[in-house]
Design an enzyme around this catalytic site. Sequence first.
Site, PDB file in Angstrom:
ATOM      1  N   VAL A  13     -21.005  -6.664 -43.788  1.00 25.88           N
ATOM      2  CA  VAL A  13     -21.008  -7.868 -42.944  1.00 25.88           C
ATOM      3  C   VAL A  13     -19.611  -8.495 -42.881  1.00 25.88           C
ATOM      4  O   VAL A  13     -19.157  -8.943 -41.816  1.00 25.88           O
ATOM      5  CB  VAL A  13     -22.039  -8.895 -43.468  1.00 25.88           C
ATOM      6  CG1 VAL A  13     -22.072 -10.121 -42.569  1.00 25.88           C
ATOM      7  CG2 VAL A  13     -23.432  -8.265 -43.549  1.00 25.88           C
ATOM      8  N   LYS A 102     -29.814 -14.524 -47.901  1.00 28.21           N
ATOM      9  CA  LYS A 102     -31.171 -15.112 -47.947  1.00 28.21           C
ATOM     10  C   LYS A 102     -31.672 -15.247 -49.373  1.00 28.21           C
ATOM     11  O   LYS A 102     -32.460 -16.132 -49.685  1.00 28.21           O
ATOM     12  CB  LYS A 102     -32.163 -14.274 -47.141  1.00 28.21           C
ATOM     13  CG  LYS A 102     -32.365 -12.852 -47.667  1.00 28.21           C
ATOM     14  CD  LYS A 102     -31.959 -11.847 -46.655  1.00 28.21           C
ATOM     15  CE  LYS A 102     -31.399 -10.593 -47.246  1.00 28.21           C
ATOM     16  NZ  LYS A 102     -30.709  -9.758 -46.288  1.00 28.21           N
ATOM     17  N   GLY A 131     -30.793 -10.729 -39.125  1.00 30.09           N
ATOM     18  CA  GLY A 131     -29.469 -10.165 -38.813  1.00 30.09           C
ATOM     19  C   GLY A 131     -28.875 -10.787 -37.569  1.00 30.09           C
ATOM     20  O   GLY A 131     -28.562 -11.978 -37.543  1.00 30.09           O
ATOM     21  N   GLY A 184     -30.240   6.981 -45.336  1.00 32.98           N
ATOM     22  CA  GLY A 184     -29.528   5.707 -45.436  1.00 32.98           C
ATOM     23  C   GLY A 184     -30.297   4.528 -44.857  1.00 32.98           C
ATOM     24  O   GLY A 184     -29.752   3.438 -44.709  1.00 32.98           O
ATOM     25  N   LYS A 202     -36.894 -14.311 -46.524  1.00 32.67           N
ATOM     26  CA  LYS A 202     -36.600 -14.718 -45.144  1.00 32.67           C
ATOM     27  C   LYS A 202     -37.652 -15.690 -44.627  1.00 32.67           C
ATOM     28  O   LYS A 202     -37.341 -16.665 -43.941  1.00 32.67           O
ATOM     29  CB  LYS A 202     -36.512 -13.477 -44.249  1.00 32.67           C
ATOM     30  CG  LYS A 202     -35.290 -12.619 -44.587  1.00 32.67           C
ATOM     31  CD  LYS A 202     -35.384 -11.261 -43.928  1.00 32.67           C
ATOM     32  CE  LYS A 202     -34.165 -10.413 -44.247  1.00 32.67           C
ATOM     33  NZ  LYS A 202     -34.335  -9.007 -43.854  1.00 32.67           N
TER      34      LYS A 202
HETATM   35  P1  NAP Z   1     -21.762  -5.096 -49.160  1.00 35.93           P
HETATM   36  O1  NAP Z   1     -21.486  -4.115 -48.072  1.00 35.93           O
HETATM   37  O2  NAP Z   1     -22.208  -4.598 -50.473  1.00 35.93           O
HETATM   38  O3  NAP Z   1     -20.424  -5.941 -49.375  1.00 35.93           O
HETATM   39  C1  NAP Z   1     -20.254  -6.869 -50.407  1.00 35.93           C
HETATM   40  C2  NAP Z   1     -18.790  -7.307 -50.438  1.00 35.93           C
HETATM   41  O4  NAP Z   1     -18.654  -8.348 -51.392  1.00 35.93           O
HETATM   42  C3  NAP Z   1     -17.821  -6.208 -50.836  1.00 35.93           C
HETATM   43  O5  NAP Z   1     -16.643  -6.342 -50.081  1.00 35.93           O
HETATM   44  C4  NAP Z   1     -17.547  -6.483 -52.314  1.00 35.93           C
HETATM   45  O6  NAP Z   1     -16.241  -6.125 -52.721  1.00 35.93           O
HETATM   46  C5  NAP Z   1     -17.701  -7.981 -52.381  1.00 35.93           C
HETATM   47  N1  NAP Z   1     -18.230  -8.431 -53.669  1.00 35.93           N
HETATM   48  C6  NAP Z   1     -19.506  -8.311 -54.109  1.00 35.93           C
HETATM   49  N2  NAP Z   1     -19.619  -8.850 -55.332  1.00 35.93           N
HETATM   50  C7  NAP Z   1     -18.393  -9.307 -55.674  1.00 35.93           C
HETATM   51  C8  NAP Z   1     -17.868  -9.959 -56.812  1.00 35.93           C
HETATM   52  N3  NAP Z   1     -18.632 -10.239 -57.850  1.00 35.93           N
HETATM   53  N4  NAP Z   1     -16.546 -10.289 -56.815  1.00 35.93           N
HETATM   54  C9  NAP Z   1     -15.777 -10.000 -55.740  1.00 35.93           C
HETATM   55  N5  NAP Z   1     -16.233  -9.398 -54.636  1.00 35.93           N
HETATM   56  C10 NAP Z   1     -17.522  -9.043 -54.609  1.00 35.93           C
HETATM   57  O7  NAP Z   1     -22.823  -6.182 -48.691  1.00 35.93           O
HETATM   58  P2  NAP Z   1     -23.286  -6.510 -47.194  1.00 35.93           P
HETATM   59  O8  NAP Z   1     -24.260  -5.472 -46.741  1.00 35.93           O
HETATM   60  O9  NAP Z   1     -22.101  -6.803 -46.341  1.00 35.93           O
HETATM   61  O10 NAP Z   1     -24.156  -7.837 -47.426  1.00 35.93           O
HETATM   62  C11 NAP Z   1     -23.543  -9.078 -47.668  1.00 35.93           C
HETATM   63  C12 NAP Z   1     -24.588 -10.188 -47.539  1.00 35.93           C
HETATM   64  O11 NAP Z   1     -25.089 -10.194 -46.211  1.00 35.93           O
HETATM   65  C13 NAP Z   1     -25.804 -10.051 -48.461  1.00 35.93           C
HETATM   66  O12 NAP Z   1     -26.212 -11.323 -48.885  1.00 35.93           O
HETATM   67  C14 NAP Z   1     -26.859  -9.431 -47.550  1.00 35.93           C
HETATM   68  O13 NAP Z   1     -28.189  -9.761 -47.950  1.00 35.93           O
HETATM   69  C15 NAP Z   1     -26.520 -10.118 -46.245  1.00 35.93           C
HETATM   70  N6  NAP Z   1     -26.966  -9.399 -45.060  1.00 35.93           N
HETATM   71  C16 NAP Z   1     -26.578  -8.099 -44.879  1.00 35.93           C
HETATM   72  C17 NAP Z   1     -26.991  -7.426 -43.751  1.00 35.93           C
HETATM   73  C18 NAP Z   1     -26.554  -5.995 -43.511  1.00 35.93           C
HETATM   74  O14 NAP Z   1     -26.898  -5.427 -42.477  1.00 35.93           O
HETATM   75  N7  NAP Z   1     -25.796  -5.368 -44.417  1.00 35.93           N
HETATM   76  C19 NAP Z   1     -27.818  -8.067 -42.811  1.00 35.93           C
HETATM   77  C20 NAP Z   1     -28.178  -9.402 -43.013  1.00 35.93           C
HETATM   78  C21 NAP Z   1     -27.737 -10.060 -44.145  1.00 35.93           C
HETATM   79  P3  NAP Z   1     -15.717  -4.599 -52.681  1.00 35.93           P
HETATM   80  O15 NAP Z   1     -15.632  -4.261 -51.226  1.00 35.93           O
HETATM   81  O16 NAP Z   1     -14.393  -4.624 -53.323  1.00 35.93           O
HETATM   82  O17 NAP Z   1     -16.748  -3.795 -53.395  1.00 35.93           O
END
Ligand code: NAP
Length: 434
Positions: A13, A102, A131, A184, A202
Site C-alpha cells: 500500500v 483495520k 480497499g 498468492g 471491517k
Molecule cells: P506490507 O506490504 O507488508 O508492507 C508493510 C511496510 O511497513 C513495509 O514497507 C515494511 O518495511 C514496513 N514495516 C512493517 N513493520 C515495520 C516496523 N516495525 N518498522 C518499520 N517498518 C515496518 O503491508 P501492506 O500490504 O502494504 O499493508 C499495510 C496496511 O494496509 C495493513 O494494515 C493492511 O491491513 C492494510 N491494507 C492492505 C491492503 C492490501 O491490499 N495489501 C488492502 C487494504 C488494507 P520493509 O519494506 O522494510 O519490510
Amino acid sequence: MAFKIGLLGLGTVGTGTAQILLDPQGRHPLLQEIEVYRVGVRSLDKPRLVEMSESLLTTDLESIVTDPHVDIVVEVMGGLEPARSLILKAIANGKHVVTANKAVISRYGDEIFTAANQAGVYVMLEAAVGGGIPVIQPLKQALSVNRIHSVTGIVNGTTNYILSRMQTEGGEFNEILADAQQLGYAEADPTADVDGLDAADKMAILASLAFGGRIKLPEIYCEGISKVSAADIAYAEKLGFTIKLLAIAKQDLPASEKGTSLQVRVHPTLVPKTHPLASISGVYNAILVEGEPIGQVMFYGRGAGSGPTASAVVSDILNIAAILKSGGDAAKLHPLLSCSHQDYCAIAPMEELVTRFYARFLTRDRPGVIGKLGTSFGNYQVSLESVVQTGIHGELAEIVVVTHDVREGNFRQALDEIRTLDTIDSIPSILRVL
Ligand code: NAP
C-alpha cells in the site's frame, strides 16, 4: 510544497501511495502541493518499486511522527504494534493521521479517536475497509442523512475467492485454500481471513459509522468458512442459493427504539441467487447499504491491491489537505470527517437473531425419520420452508432442510432435541440463510 507526508511503510500500500503522490499529473491539482517528505521502513537494503531519493528512507519511525515539519502521518505498515503507538504519538504531536489498518482501528479506535479529538486532528481510514471502494466517506457524508437499516458486505477477498472457486469447480475447502496460497490469493497463515476475523474487524468499523456508536470487537459473532463443504455448496445451488461469507450489521427496530436490537455478525450465509451480493465473485468486494429513505445502495470494486488501496489512502490525504488549505481551524474539527461517537452500541445476543437456517442431517434410513425431524422442529416453533431427501450414503440418508424465519435460540433447542433421536447420525452443517 504545502503539505508534508510522513509515510510509515513502503510495502504494497505504501508503494502505491507514493506512486500516486509522486505522479500527480492528470489527477486532482491539489496533489501537486503534497510532498512525500519522510518514509519509514524496516529495512534500508530492500529494493523498492518506486523511484525516490534514498535519503527519504529511515528505519527510525518515531523520528517521523515527532518531526515538526510533518503535517500528515500515513500509517500503512500494518500489525498492532508499533502501529498503534506510532499513531498515538503522531496524534500527540499534532499530526493528522491516515491509516489503512483495520486491525488497529477496530481494537483501539476508542483510544485513538478520543486522543485525536482532544488534539484537534483527523484520523481517516477509507482504505481500512473495502480497499479501493469508497464506502467510509459515503457512510460519513452522503448516506448520513438516512436511517440505516443494514450494512451487508462481502469484505474479504480471500474467502470470496475460495468460495467462488468451490462453487465453480466443486472442490473441497482445503484443496482450494492450498491452491489459493500457491497462487498468492491467500496468506501462508490464512487464519484471519478464513476464520472471518478480518471481516469482523471491517464490520466493526462499518457498523460504528452506520449506527453511530462504538463497537466492541469481541461482541461480534464470528464464524469462518472452513466448515463449508462441497456438498453444502451443491445443495445450496440446487435450492437457488450461493454461499458467501457475509459481514452483517442490522438494526431491526426503528431508530427511536434503538436498544439491544443491533446485530453485528460474520458467518457463511446462503444468499438467494437473485440478491445483489450473490453475483460478487472472486477477489471482489461489495457492500450493500439499506436505509430510509434511500433504499439500497451497493458499493463494488477491488477490496485490496496496491493501486486500489492507495487510491483510498490518497483520497484521505487529499481531504485533509483540502481542509487545511481552506484555512480549517484545527481546534474545530469538521463534523462530517471527525469521529463524534462517545458510547458503545449494545449488540443483541445471537440467540435473539431471527433468520432462516439451512441444516444438513445424516440419518439412519428408517421409516418416519422426516416426521420425527418435523415434530422436534415443531416443538420449538420452527417451521420448515423446504425438506429435501438427497440420497443414500452407505447406511445413511442425507436430508437437507431450510426453515422459515425462526429465533436462533429456538432453532438451537430443536437441534439439541434432534441430536438425541436414535434415527439421527449427525448434523454436518448448519448455515444461516439471508
Ligand atoms: P506490507 O506490504 O507488508 O508492507 C508493510 C511496510 O511497513 C513495509 O514497507 C515494511 O518495511 C514496513 N514495516 C512493517 N513493520 C515495520 C516496523 N516495525 N518498522 C518499520 N517498518 C515496518 O503491508 P501492506 O500490504 O502494504 O499493508 C499495510 C496496511 O494496509 C495493513 O494494515 C493492511 O491491513 C492494510 N491494507 C492492505 C491492503 C492490501 O491490499 N495489501 C488492502 C487494504 C488494507 P520493509 O519494506 O522494510 O519490510
